[in-house]
Design a protein around this motif. Structure first.
Motif, mmCIF file in Angstrom:
data_model
loop_
_atom_site.group_PDB
_atom_site.id
_atom_site.type_symbol
_atom_site.label_atom_id
_atom_site.label_comp_id
_atom_site.label_asym_id
_atom_site.label_seq_id
_atom_site.Cartn_x
_atom_site.Cartn_y
_atom_site.Cartn_z
ATOM 1 N N LYS A 195 19.968 52.985 36.896
ATOM 2 C CA LYS A 195 20.522 52.658 35.570
ATOM 3 C C LYS A 195 19.490 51.958 34.708
ATOM 4 O O LYS A 195 19.360 52.218 33.522
ATOM 5 C CB LYS A 195 21.751 51.738 35.722
ATOM 6 N N GLN A 196 18.747 51.031 35.328
ATOM 7 C CA GLN A 196 17.792 50.235 34.551
ATOM 8 C C GLN A 196 16.506 50.981 34.233
ATOM 9 O O GLN A 196 15.948 50.816 33.157
ATOM 10 C CB GLN A 196 17.453 48.943 35.307
ATOM 11 N N GLU A 197 16.025 51.807 35.175
ATOM 12 C CA GLU A 197 14.678 52.352 35.021
ATOM 13 C C GLU A 197 14.605 53.870 34.945
ATOM 14 O O GLU A 197 13.571 54.416 34.609
ATOM 15 C CB GLU A 197 13.782 51.841 36.165
ATOM 16 N N GLY A 198 15.703 54.557 35.265
ATOM 17 C CA GLY A 198 15.677 56.017 35.234
ATOM 18 C C GLY A 198 15.631 56.557 33.812
ATOM 19 O O GLY A 198 16.234 55.987 32.909
ATOM 20 N N ILE A 199 14.896 57.636 33.634
ATOM 21 C CA ILE A 199 14.810 58.283 32.324
ATOM 22 C C ILE A 199 15.223 59.739 32.500
ATOM 23 O O ILE A 199 14.716 60.435 33.392
ATOM 24 C CB ILE A 199 13.370 58.203 31.765
ATOM 25 N N VAL A 200 16.167 60.188 31.671
ATOM 26 C CA VAL A 200 16.646 61.565 31.776
ATOM 27 C C VAL A 200 15.771 62.466 30.921
ATOM 28 O O VAL A 200 15.584 62.229 29.735
ATOM 29 C CB VAL A 200 18.122 61.671 31.333
ATOM 30 N N LEU A 201 15.222 63.503 31.576
ATOM 31 C CA LEU A 201 14.353 64.455 30.883
ATOM 32 C C LEU A 201 15.106 65.768 30.648
ATOM 33 O O LEU A 201 16.202 65.970 31.168
ATOM 34 C CB LEU A 201 13.106 64.744 31.720
ATOM 35 N N GLU A 202 14.495 66.653 29.893
ATOM 36 C CA GLU A 202 15.011 68.009 29.683
ATOM 37 C C GLU A 202 15.328 68.677 31.020
ATOM 38 O O GLU A 202 14.650 68.435 32.008
ATOM 39 C CB GLU A 202 13.924 68.871 29.010
ATOM 40 N N GLY A 203 16.325 69.522 31.012
ATOM 41 C CA GLY A 203 16.603 70.339 32.195
ATOM 42 C C GLY A 203 17.229 69.563 33.330
ATOM 43 O O GLY A 203 17.045 69.901 34.505
ATOM 44 N N SER A 204 17.981 68.509 32.987
ATOM 45 C CA SER A 204 18.674 67.717 34.008
ATOM 46 C C SER A 204 17.745 67.183 35.083
ATOM 47 O O SER A 204 18.025 67.260 36.277
ATOM 48 C CB SER A 204 19.790 68.537 34.662
#
Ligand code: G4P
Ligand code: NA
Ligand code: NA
Length: 189
Positions: free
Chosen positions: A9-18
């Motif tokens: 939650k704190q550090e994850g980054i959501v990129l294109e394409g799941s």
């Protein structure tokens, strides 16, 4: 596992394409203390499974796999993706297709490191379409050994991997299950 979910939650980054980027603690920089907690958690989950060996695929599975091995006091072996200098007849080989990367790779494990008496706990960082875990399970099968279970850090539950592994009768334990990455937001299952 709350600690891992907090970190995502704190550090994850959501990129294109799941795709979830977690390079601050898992895929590039590694949070050793978190990996140790993860190893402790897998030790608890699989303590009654008669595990004799931990197996993963290089590279990002190695950190959590080695911590699990440390806790369970068994060896860890990682399947290699690069061509080995070892003679081919000394290797178990499987092809693994990656949907995420849209490429096939050949993974190998030396015959020296798996015996029919082994009960193997497969560990990996991500479970998406399950191809990596299935490839490892086929290598365990080639050796005449048993899969004791499959331990995953981050499961993308909206993809097909978990279903495929359960269908084959494997026990799958995922420490963080993600239901969706839609809208750039992590939603846990
Ligand atoms: P599958 O094994 O479950 O079928 O997954 P897939 O082929 O789609 O995954 C291929 C690679 O991409 C694997 O790493 C896997 O860990 C990684 N991966 C899949 N989904 C994600 C994601 O959402 N975020 C991140 N960061 N990685 C993901 P690999 O090629 O084995 O590379 P390595 O990092 O272990 O060296
Ligand atoms: Na991986
Ligand atoms: Na990876």
């Amino acid at each position: 596992m709350e600690l891992l979910k907090e970190k995502i939650k704190q550090e994850g980054i959501v990129l294109e394409g799941s795709v979830l980027k977690v390079d601050t603690f898992l895929n590039h920089q590694v949070d050793a203390e978190l990996m140790h907690e993860i190893g402790r958690t897998f030790e608890e989950l699989f303590s009654e499974s008669g595990v004799t060996k931990i197996m993963t695929i290089e590279s990002s599975g190695i950190a959590p796999a080695v911590m699990t091995a440390l806790r369970m006091r068994v060896p860890m072996v990682f399947a290699r993706k690069r061509k080995s200098l070892t003679l081919r007849e000394d290797l178990y080989t499987e092809r693994v297709y990656s949907y995420t990367k849209q490429e096939e790779s050949e993974v190998t494990v030396s015959r020296k490191f798996l015996a029919p008496s082994d009960r193997v706990l497969i560990i990996d960082d991500f479970l998406a379409h399950g191809e990596a875990a299935l490839g490892m399970a086929r290598i365990v099968g080639q050796a005449g050994a048993e899969v004791a279970g499959i331990g995953i850090l981050i499961e993308k539950s909206f993809q097909s991997g978990r279903g495929k592994l359960l269908e084959l009768g494997y026990r799958v334990e995922s420490l963080a299950r993600i239901a969706s990455l839609d809208g750039g937001t992590v939603t846990f299952a």
